[in-house]
Design a protein around this motif. Structure first.
Motif, PDB file in Angstrom:
ATOM      1  N   MET A   1      -4.553   7.267   6.519  1.00  0.00           N
ATOM      2  CA  MET A   1      -3.415   7.854   5.989  1.00  0.00           C
ATOM      3  C   MET A   1      -3.795   8.124   4.524  1.00  0.00           C
ATOM      4  O   MET A   1      -3.601   9.192   3.911  1.00  0.00           O
ATOM      5  CB  MET A   1      -2.186   7.433   6.120  1.00  0.00           C
ATOM      6  CG  MET A   1      -1.006   7.819   5.527  1.00  0.00           C
ATOM      7  SD  MET A   1       0.752   7.116   5.689  1.00  0.00           S
ATOM      8  CE  MET A   1       0.819   7.449   7.497  1.00  0.00           C
ATOM      9  N   LEU A   2      -4.033   7.039   3.772  1.00  0.00           N
ATOM     10  CA  LEU A   2      -4.337   7.076   2.273  1.00  0.00           C
ATOM     11  C   LEU A   2      -5.552   8.011   2.074  1.00  0.00           C
ATOM     12  O   LEU A   2      -5.323   8.788   1.111  1.00  0.00           O
ATOM     13  CB  LEU A   2      -4.751   5.831   1.998  1.00  0.00           C
ATOM     14  CG  LEU A   2      -3.695   4.556   1.897  1.00  0.00           C
ATOM     15  CD1 LEU A   2      -4.359   3.211   1.506  1.00  0.00           C
ATOM     16  CD2 LEU A   2      -2.569   4.954   0.759  1.00  0.00           C
ATOM     17  N   ASP A   4      -6.672  10.683   4.006  1.00  0.00           N
ATOM     18  CA  ASP A   4      -6.267  11.770   4.250  1.00  0.00           C
ATOM     19  C   ASP A   4      -5.357  12.361   3.087  1.00  0.00           C
ATOM     20  O   ASP A   4      -5.496  13.731   2.750  1.00  0.00           O
ATOM     21  CB  ASP A   4      -5.561  12.035   5.625  1.00  0.00           C
ATOM     22  CG  ASP A   4      -5.003  13.123   6.038  1.00  0.00           C
ATOM     23  OD1 ASP A   4      -5.949  14.255   6.326  1.00  0.00           O
ATOM     24  OD2 ASP A   4      -3.962  13.600   5.903  1.00  0.00           O
ATOM     25  N   THR A   5      -4.412  11.486   2.567  1.00  0.00           N
ATOM     26  CA  THR A   5      -3.552  12.323   1.582  1.00  0.00           C
ATOM     27  C   THR A   5      -4.164  12.384   0.452  1.00  0.00           C
ATOM     28  O   THR A   5      -3.943  13.295  -0.403  1.00  0.00           O
ATOM     29  CB  THR A   5      -2.342  11.247   1.413  1.00  0.00           C
ATOM     30  OG1 THR A   5      -1.798  10.850   2.599  1.00  0.00           O
ATOM     31  CG2 THR A   5      -1.446  11.777   0.425  1.00  0.00           C
ATOM     32  N   ALA A   6      -4.982  11.421  -0.186  1.00  0.00           N
ATOM     33  CA  ALA A   6      -5.719  11.577  -1.412  1.00  0.00           C
ATOM     34  C   ALA A   6      -6.698  12.914  -1.156  1.00  0.00           C
ATOM     35  O   ALA A   6      -6.780  13.688  -2.199  1.00  0.00           O
ATOM     36  CB  ALA A   6      -6.804  10.445  -1.402  1.00  0.00           C
ATOM     37  N   LEU A   7      -7.478  13.268   0.069  1.00  0.00           N
ATOM     38  CA  LEU A   7      -7.932  14.290   0.147  1.00  0.00           C
ATOM     39  C   LEU A   7      -7.106  15.809   0.123  1.00  0.00           C
ATOM     40  O   LEU A   7      -7.694  16.818  -0.763  1.00  0.00           O
ATOM     41  CB  LEU A   7      -8.906  14.556   1.349  1.00  0.00           C
ATOM     42  CG  LEU A   7      -9.775  15.520   1.720  1.00  0.00           C
ATOM     43  CD1 LEU A   7     -10.899  15.820   0.582  1.00  0.00           C
ATOM     44  CD2 LEU A   7     -10.355  15.619   3.087  1.00  0.00           C
ATOM     45  N   SER A  98      -1.547  13.135  -8.585  1.00  0.00           N
ATOM     46  CA  SER A  98      -2.974  12.865  -8.026  1.00  0.00           C
ATOM     47  C   SER A  98      -3.581  11.330  -8.622  1.00  0.00           C
ATOM     48  O   SER A  98      -3.721  10.592  -7.931  1.00  0.00           O
ATOM     49  CB  SER A  98      -3.913  13.870  -8.123  1.00  0.00           C
ATOM     50  OG  SER A  98      -3.530  15.119  -7.536  1.00  0.00           O
ATOM     51  N   GLN A  99      -3.406  11.346  -9.981  1.00  0.00           N
ATOM     52  CA  GLN A  99      -3.579  10.267 -10.306  1.00  0.00           C
ATOM     53  C   GLN A  99      -2.988   9.090 -10.102  1.00  0.00           C
ATOM     54  O   GLN A  99      -3.469   7.979  -9.873  1.00  0.00           O
ATOM     55  CB  GLN A  99      -3.783  10.567 -12.072  1.00  0.00           C
ATOM     56  CG  GLN A  99      -4.637  11.394 -12.517  1.00  0.00           C
ATOM     57  CD  GLN A  99      -4.165  11.708 -14.049  1.00  0.00           C
ATOM     58  OE1 GLN A  99      -3.312  11.277 -14.655  1.00  0.00           O
ATOM     59  NE2 GLN A  99      -5.203  12.558 -14.758  1.00  0.00           N
ATOM     60  N   ALA A 100      -1.711   9.044 -10.139  1.00  0.00           N
ATOM     61  CA  ALA A 100      -0.650   8.010  -9.726  1.00  0.00           C
ATOM     62  C   ALA A 100      -1.118   7.369  -8.174  1.00  0.00           C
ATOM     63  O   ALA A 100      -0.995   6.479  -7.884  1.00  0.00           O
ATOM     64  CB  ALA A 100       0.533   8.381  -9.713  1.00  0.00           C
ATOM     65  N   PHE A 101      -1.185   8.620  -7.366  1.00  0.00           N
ATOM     66  CA  PHE A 101      -1.739   8.290  -5.852  1.00  0.00           C
ATOM     67  C   PHE A 101      -3.060   7.256  -5.796  1.00  0.00           C
ATOM     68  O   PHE A 101      -3.327   6.636  -4.859  1.00  0.00           O
ATOM     69  CB  PHE A 101      -2.086   9.431  -5.004  1.00  0.00           C
ATOM     70  CG  PHE A 101      -1.719   8.947  -3.619  1.00  0.00           C
ATOM     71  CD1 PHE A 101      -0.795   8.777  -2.782  1.00  0.00           C
ATOM     72  CD2 PHE A 101      -3.004   9.207  -3.016  1.00  0.00           C
ATOM     73  CE1 PHE A 101      -0.594   8.357  -1.625  1.00  0.00           C
ATOM     74  CE2 PHE A 101      -3.168   8.647  -1.361  1.00  0.00           C
ATOM     75  CZ  PHE A 101      -1.972   8.475  -0.849  1.00  0.00           C
ATOM     76  N   GLN A 102      -3.943   7.998  -6.479  1.00  0.00           N
ATOM     77  CA  GLN A 102      -5.295   7.309  -6.742  1.00  0.00           C
ATOM     78  C   GLN A 102      -4.955   5.590  -7.034  1.00  0.00           C
ATOM     79  O   GLN A 102      -5.806   4.834  -6.383  1.00  0.00           O
ATOM     80  CB  GLN A 102      -6.266   7.910  -7.592  1.00  0.00           C
ATOM     81  CG  GLN A 102      -6.674   9.234  -7.227  1.00  0.00           C
ATOM     82  CD  GLN A 102      -7.580   9.986  -8.339  1.00  0.00           C
ATOM     83  OE1 GLN A 102      -8.153   9.234  -8.982  1.00  0.00           O
ATOM     84  NE2 GLN A 102      -7.948  11.228  -8.017  1.00  0.00           N
TER      85      GLN A 102
END
Length: 210
Positions: A1-2, A4-7, A98-102
């Motif tokens: 999930m992580l 896939d969401t990052a992509l 995007s940066q926060a999710f990374q």
């Protein structure tokens, strides 16, 4: 999930409402699942660790607090993007998401790795297989239906064919028939045709031999 969401985040143009909405939903789902995952650990796993290794339990509890702050940061940024009107602001908010999710993803991958290598060892040291199985069943019973549906689907996507086959065999022999039927249906839905065929071949291997 992580992953896939990052992509998806990487591929999203945040000034496109359709793309942004799909991505925001994925981010919210991932955050919700991990918040729930952390809550289960706080309620079921850490108390079992606290009894024998209190300092270790406290350390993981502190990491959970950090993880919650990362979740809140993502939630706040999603609100900022949702309320933004100018394209430039939406794009900037998207980049911040995007940066926060990374950061969120890296932190959780490292945290889960420590769970596998540290917490599991402690559980195995102080608890029998039956006791650990009892904790596991309590966690499963506490899952919300929507949470269970999402996590089961992602487990199907992430496990090997052999692991899925063993999972199906265990459920077939230990759970009511409707539970097995539901799990079988999820496997059929989430796996490619070739993977599902291979899982069935492994699943029926013992039966065919007998």
């Amino acid at each position: 999930m992580l992953y896939d969401t990052a992509l998806t985040l990487q591929q999203t143009h945040f000034d496109d409402p359709g793309q942004a909405d799909v991505t925001a939903k994925k981010v919210r789902t991932a955050v919700d699942i991990f918040e729930s995952h952390t809550a289960h650990e706080d309620h079921f796993i850490l108390p079992a660790i606290q009894q024998y290794e209190p300092s270790l339990a406290d350390l993981f509890a502190m990491e959970h607090i950090k993880n919650h702050s990362l979740s809140e940061k993502l939630a706040d940024l999603l609100v900022v993007h949702n309320h933004a009107v100018k394209p430039k602001v939406k794009i900037e908010a998207g980049q911040a998401i995007s940066q926060a999710f990374q950061e969120f993803m890296v932190y959780n991958l490292e945290h889960m790795s420590k769970e596998e290598t540290v917490l599991n060892e402690i559980l195995w040291r102080y608890y029998s297989d039956a006791e650990i199985e009892s904790i596991s069943k309590r966690i499963v019973r506490s899952l919300r239906h929507d949470e269970e549906t999402v996590t089961t689907a992602w487990m199907m996507r992430g496990l090997s064919n052999k692991e899925i086959s063993n999972w199906l065999k265990t459920v077939e022999t230990t759970a009511p028939a409707p539970v097995f039927t539901q799990l079988f249906s999820i496997a059929e839905k989430e796996l490619s045709h070739d993977r599902f065929r291979q899982v069935l071949e492994i699943f029926t291997e013992g039966t065919m031999v007998a």
